[in-house]
Design a protein around this motif. Structure first.
Motif, PDB file in Angstrom:
ATOM      1  N   SER A  67      37.325  -0.691 -18.405  1.00  8.93           N
ATOM      2  CA  SER A  67      36.500  -1.464 -19.441  1.00  8.93           C
ATOM      3  C   SER A  67      34.459  -0.668 -18.779  1.00  8.93           C
ATOM      4  CB  SER A  67      36.612  -2.512 -19.362  1.00  8.93           C
ATOM      5  OG  SER A  67      36.244  -3.608 -18.372  1.00  8.93           O
ATOM      6  N   PHE A  68      34.576  -0.929 -17.064  1.00 10.64           N
ATOM      7  CA  PHE A  68      33.532  -0.781 -16.450  1.00 10.64           C
ATOM      8  C   PHE A  68      33.140   0.914 -16.362  1.00 10.64           C
ATOM      9  CE2 PHE A  68      35.013  -3.998 -12.874  1.00 10.64           C
ATOM     10  CZ  PHE A  68      34.110  -5.050 -13.385  1.00 10.64           C
ATOM     11  N   GLY A  69      33.918   1.656 -16.950  1.00 12.98           N
ATOM     12  CA  GLY A  69      34.171   2.844 -16.522  1.00 12.98           C
ATOM     13  C   GLY A  69      32.878   3.153 -18.915  1.00 12.98           C
ATOM     14  N   ARG A  70      33.879   2.848 -19.376  1.00 15.83           N
ATOM     15  CA  ARG A  70      33.366   2.808 -20.991  1.00 15.83           C
ATOM     16  C   ARG A  70      32.183   2.120 -21.585  1.00 15.83           C
ATOM     17  NH1 ARG A  70      36.280  -2.266 -23.228  1.00 15.83           N
ATOM     18  NH2 ARG A  70      34.341  -3.432 -22.143  1.00 15.83           N
ATOM     19  N   ASP A  71      32.040   1.393 -20.208  1.00 17.46           N
ATOM     20  CA  ASP A  71      30.002   0.967 -20.274  1.00 17.46           C
ATOM     21  C   ASP A  71      28.565   1.383 -19.897  1.00 17.46           C
ATOM     22  OD1 ASP A  71      31.664  -0.964 -22.496  1.00 17.46           O
ATOM     23  OD2 ASP A  71      31.231  -2.560 -20.719  1.00 17.46           O
ATOM     24  N   GLY A  72      29.361   2.087 -18.685  1.00 17.36           N
ATOM     25  CA  GLY A  72      28.653   2.971 -17.913  1.00 17.36           C
ATOM     26  C   GLY A  72      28.282   2.520 -16.576  1.00 17.36           C
ATOM     27  N   MET A  73      28.836   0.801 -16.322  1.00 18.07           N
ATOM     28  CA  MET A  73      28.416   0.193 -15.034  1.00 18.07           C
ATOM     29  C   MET A  73      29.058   0.598 -13.833  1.00 18.07           C
ATOM     30  SD  MET A  73      27.137  -1.704 -16.726  1.00 18.07           S
ATOM     31  CE  MET A  73      26.533  -3.242 -14.814  1.00 18.07           C
ATOM     32  N   LEU A  74      29.824   1.289 -14.072  1.00 21.37           N
ATOM     33  CA  LEU A  74      30.599   2.476 -12.807  1.00 21.37           C
ATOM     34  C   LEU A  74      31.096   4.023 -13.924  1.00 21.37           C
ATOM     35  CD1 LEU A  74      33.090   0.232 -11.195  1.00 21.37           C
ATOM     36  CD2 LEU A  74      31.162   0.992 -10.892  1.00 21.37           C
ATOM     37  N   PRO A  75      31.112   4.985 -12.786  1.00 21.12           N
ATOM     38  CA  PRO A  75      31.153   6.323 -13.518  1.00 21.12           C
ATOM     39  C   PRO A  75      32.136   6.634 -14.533  1.00 21.12           C
ATOM     40  CG  PRO A  75      31.133   6.270 -10.932  1.00 21.12           C
ATOM     41  CD  PRO A  75      31.105   5.326 -11.521  1.00 21.12           C
ATOM     42  N   THR A 131      42.352   5.130  -9.560  1.00 19.90           N
ATOM     43  CA  THR A 131      41.304   4.345  -8.998  1.00 19.90           C
ATOM     44  C   THR A 131      41.545   3.682  -7.798  1.00 19.90           C
ATOM     45  OG1 THR A 131      39.552   6.079 -10.141  1.00 19.90           O
ATOM     46  CG2 THR A 131      38.751   4.589  -8.655  1.00 19.90           C
ATOM     47  N   LEU A 132      42.522   2.817  -8.727  1.00 23.57           N
ATOM     48  CA  LEU A 132      42.293   0.900  -8.158  1.00 23.57           C
ATOM     49  C   LEU A 132      43.717   1.412  -7.314  1.00 23.57           C
ATOM     50  CD1 LEU A 132      43.213  -2.057  -9.161  1.00 23.57           C
ATOM     51  CD2 LEU A 132      45.104  -1.523 -10.284  1.00 23.57           C
ATOM     52  N   THR A 133      44.549   2.293  -7.863  1.00 24.56           N
ATOM     53  CA  THR A 133      45.567   2.417  -6.727  1.00 24.56           C
ATOM     54  C   THR A 133      45.673   2.959  -6.138  1.00 24.56           C
ATOM     55  OG1 THR A 133      47.237   3.356  -8.477  1.00 24.56           O
ATOM     56  CG2 THR A 133      48.040   3.995  -6.834  1.00 24.56           C
ATOM     57  N   ILE A 134      44.760   4.039  -5.559  1.00 23.03           N
ATOM     58  CA  ILE A 134      44.634   4.291  -4.053  1.00 23.03           C
ATOM     59  C   ILE A 134      43.382   3.301  -3.966  1.00 23.03           C
ATOM     60  CG2 ILE A 134      42.902   5.925  -3.166  1.00 23.03           C
ATOM     61  CD1 ILE A 134      43.379   7.889  -5.664  1.00 23.03           C
ATOM     62  N   GLY A 135      42.204   2.591  -4.116  1.00 21.66           N
ATOM     63  CA  GLY A 135      41.969   1.820  -3.911  1.00 21.66           C
ATOM     64  C   GLY A 135      42.415   0.511  -3.295  1.00 21.66           C
ATOM     65  N   GLY A 173      24.364   0.653 -11.983  1.00 21.05           N
ATOM     66  CA  GLY A 173      25.138  -0.468 -13.294  1.00 21.05           C
ATOM     67  C   GLY A 173      23.296  -0.315 -14.036  1.00 21.05           C
ATOM     68  N   VAL A 174      22.522  -1.468 -13.581  1.00 21.03           N
ATOM     69  CA  VAL A 174      22.065  -1.011 -14.586  1.00 21.03           C
ATOM     70  C   VAL A 174      21.137   0.534 -15.589  1.00 21.03           C
ATOM     71  CG1 VAL A 174      19.339  -1.440 -12.575  1.00 21.03           C
ATOM     72  CG2 VAL A 174      19.772  -2.689 -15.425  1.00 21.03           C
ATOM     73  N   HIS A 175      20.841   1.081 -14.672  1.00 17.73           N
ATOM     74  CA  HIS A 175      20.119   2.205 -15.310  1.00 17.73           C
ATOM     75  C   HIS A 175      21.210   3.517 -15.701  1.00 17.73           C
ATOM     76  CE1 HIS A 175      17.483   1.528 -12.462  1.00 17.73           C
ATOM     77  NE2 HIS A 175      18.152   1.056 -10.796  1.00 17.73           N
ATOM     78  N   HIS A 176      22.765   3.071 -15.974  1.00 18.82           N
ATOM     79  CA  HIS A 176      23.263   4.269 -16.423  1.00 18.82           C
ATOM     80  C   HIS A 176      24.530   3.253 -17.102  1.00 18.82           C
ATOM     81  CE1 HIS A 176      23.018   5.874 -13.051  1.00 18.82           C
ATOM     82  NE2 HIS A 176      23.192   7.056 -13.172  1.00 18.82           N
ATOM     83  N   SER A 177      24.077   1.722 -17.774  1.00 20.27           N
ATOM     84  CA  SER A 177      25.195   1.084 -18.624  1.00 20.27           C
ATOM     85  C   SER A 177      24.679   1.459 -19.888  1.00 20.27           C
ATOM     86  CB  SER A 177      23.967  -0.188 -18.716  1.00 20.27           C
ATOM     87  OG  SER A 177      24.574  -0.916 -19.725  1.00 20.27           O
ATOM     88  N   ALA A 178      25.650   1.448 -20.941  1.00 20.73           N
ATOM     89  CA  ALA A 178      25.415   2.408 -22.686  1.00 20.73           C
ATOM     90  C   ALA A 178      24.180   1.315 -23.159  1.00 20.73           C
ATOM     91  CB  ALA A 178      27.014   2.106 -22.660  1.00 20.73           C
ATOM     92  N   LEU A 179      24.049   0.571 -22.598  1.00 21.17           N
ATOM     93  CA  LEU A 179      23.265  -0.196 -23.355  1.00 21.17           C
ATOM     94  C   LEU A 179      22.365  -0.025 -23.670  1.00 21.17           C
ATOM     95  CD1 LEU A 179      24.467  -4.426 -22.794  1.00 21.17           C
ATOM     96  CD2 LEU A 179      24.475  -2.987 -24.799  1.00 21.17           C
ATOM     97  N   ASN A 180      21.652   1.004 -22.357  1.00 17.74           N
ATOM     98  CA  ASN A 180      20.994   1.561 -22.288  1.00 17.74           C
ATOM     99  C   ASN A 180      19.777   2.694 -23.560  1.00 17.74           C
ATOM    100  OD1 ASN A 180      19.510   0.488 -19.980  1.00 17.74           O
ATOM    101  ND2 ASN A 180      21.005   1.984 -18.861  1.00 17.74           N
TER     102      ASN A 180
END
Length: 474
Positions: free
Chosen positions: A341-349, A367-371, A465-472
């Protein structure tokens, strides 16, 4: 746009419904009950009651479990209404994004991410330690370099932890429904063993072990013992056991008929867990004097052997190890959906929010697994346990308050849910205050680690996040 307008811009729930519509809705009530019980009733049911009784509460450990359950229950009602009204991936992150705005959703989601990353490493390390303990009497052992985290007692990597976390990821990558079937079988096995301990333990109770039920208060090196002070300290320590129900909500975008499925799964799994925890607590302190459980990593096994049931102890401990896979499955599924969901919204890549050809969020999963593997490899066990409750309690406070903002929008831009939190508007406030009270009861290290994690989240949000957000783009 001013910074306030930027951080309070809200996502349209219809957008989330469209984006998450590609996920396969295959999970039913029984699957969510298994996910919840499997995550909540993990290794802690075999260890925590004895540890808390010896350190803080004495025989009154059952009271601490009940009070912690009340706090969790208040929040669970809020979660049930939110999940029914907003059945999206990411649970608290997505809900708060819709209700309070992007920044507050990020804070809630970032707090939950700490729980999932760390809990994955925490349970993986615990499974490894318990499995090595079972194999040692058989003459099977690994060198220290492959048994401990890097820099801990000659360790380089905890090989068993790495392997089991990776195996769980492989299972989930084949689809949520397949992972749920495995989870269902393991949970039934684990609940059977818990009931076996309760039935056998009831034959070895000693009434004298319950007197006095609430010992007189005294300060100790580990904090307060006895009295209501000790019971309160026990609540803060125990609350970690109940936080697993939020792992159900994170998968609500894959629920069949989430209006009914989500409330039943969230509340039902918590009720089952509370009954099992309280029963185990009462039986455990009745079998042996609570002081015997001090510094014991396996109080259930200790009590059974003392009562002459060594065979049952071996069965319980073996299934406890196997049962840890249920917690790994639940945390991996929930954490991967949050990262998606972070990626879906652009908050992460953005690539983290991409689904594979079978509509599975496997990039987020790996990503979660490796982390989780890396965190478990480089941070000691004691450090990992500090952050889990703190991050989750922050999300719980957001969700409790979120009900006040949700209600006026139900039946308008948000569909009216089939389930609503009772005793509104009192119960959401009680959920917030109870979560805050438990948070304040955490030790200072947990609060410091939570503060450091929060600052890191702020840096990521304002620099990326603020610069890549889907809301932009809207």
């Amino acid at each position: 746009m001013s910074i306030w307008k930027t951080i309070t811009r809200k996502e349209d729930p219809a957008v989330y419904a469209s984006k998450d519509g590609h996920l396969v809705r295959s999970l039913k009530v029984r699957d969510f009950l298994a996910l919840g019980v499997g995550t909540i009733v993990s290794t802690s049911i075999f260890t925590l009651p004895g540890e808390v009784a010896a350190m803080h509460t004495g025989p009154a450990v059952a009271i601490s479990f009940l009070l912690a359950a009340v706090v969790a229950g208040l929040v669970a009602f809020a979660y049930a209404e939110m999940a029914a009204a907003l059945p999206f991936a990411g649970s608290a992150y997505s809900w708060i994004n819709v209700i309070f705005g992007e920044f507050f959703g990020w804070v809630a989601g970032w707090a939950l991410l700490a729980e999932y990353f760390i809990a994955l490493a925490f349970v993986g390390s615990g499974l490894s330690a318990n499995l090595r303990g079972l194999l040692a009497p058989l003459g099977i052992s690994l060198p220290k370099s492959l048994s401990n985290a890097f820099g801990t007692d000659g360790g380089i990597v905890d090989l068993i932890s790495v392997v089991v976390i990776a195996l769980v990821a492989v299972l989930i990558s084949q689809g949520a429904s397949r992972a749920a079937r495995v989870e269902n079988v393991l949970v039934v096995l684990k609940v059977f063993v818990v009931l076996l301990f309760i039935v056998v333990g009831l034959t070895a109770l000693h009434a004298a072990n319950y007197v006095p039920f609430v010992p007189k208060y005294r300060p100790t090196a580990n904090g307060p013992f006895g009295g209501w002070q000790g019971i309160y300290a026990g609540v803060s320590m125990i609350f970690l056991s109940y936080i697993g129900f939020d792992s159900i909500a994170a998968n609500s975008a894959e629920a069949v008929n989430p209006q009914k499925t989500m409330p039943r799964g969230i509340l039902g799994s918590l009720v089952i867990a509370v009954v099992l925890f309280v029963a185990v607590s009462l039986v455990l302190v009745g079998m042996l004097p609570y002081s015997k459980y001090a510094n014991s990593a396996e109080p259930v096994g200790l009590a059974l052997r003392a009562a002459g049931h060594g065979g049952v102890a071996a069965v319980v401990q073996t299934v406890a190890v196997v049962g840890m896979f249920t917690a790994l499955i639940g945390m991996s599924m929930a954490g991967s959906r949050l990262i998606y969901s972070f990626g879906r919204d652009g908050m992460l890549p953005k690539w983290l929010g991409t689904l594979d050809k079978h509509n599975r969020p496997n990039r987020a999963l790996w990503t979660l697994t490796i982390g989780g593997i890396l965190i478990g490899a480089f941070f000691p066990f004691a450090f990992l346990s500090q952050l889990i409750s703190a991050g989750t309690l922050i999300a719980f406070m957001f969700v409790s308050l979120g009900v006040y903002a949700l209600r006026p929008r139900e039946g308008k831009d948000i569909a009216k849910p089939a389930f609503k939190m009772p005793l509104y508007p009192v119960m959401p406030a009680l959920g917030f205050l109870a979560s805050l009270l438990v948070f304040l009861g955490l030790d200072s290290q947990a609060k410091i680690y939570a503060g450091v994690w929060f600052i890191l989240g702020l840096v990521i949000y304002f620099t990326y996040g603020v610069h890549h957000s889907a809301l932009n783009k809207q």
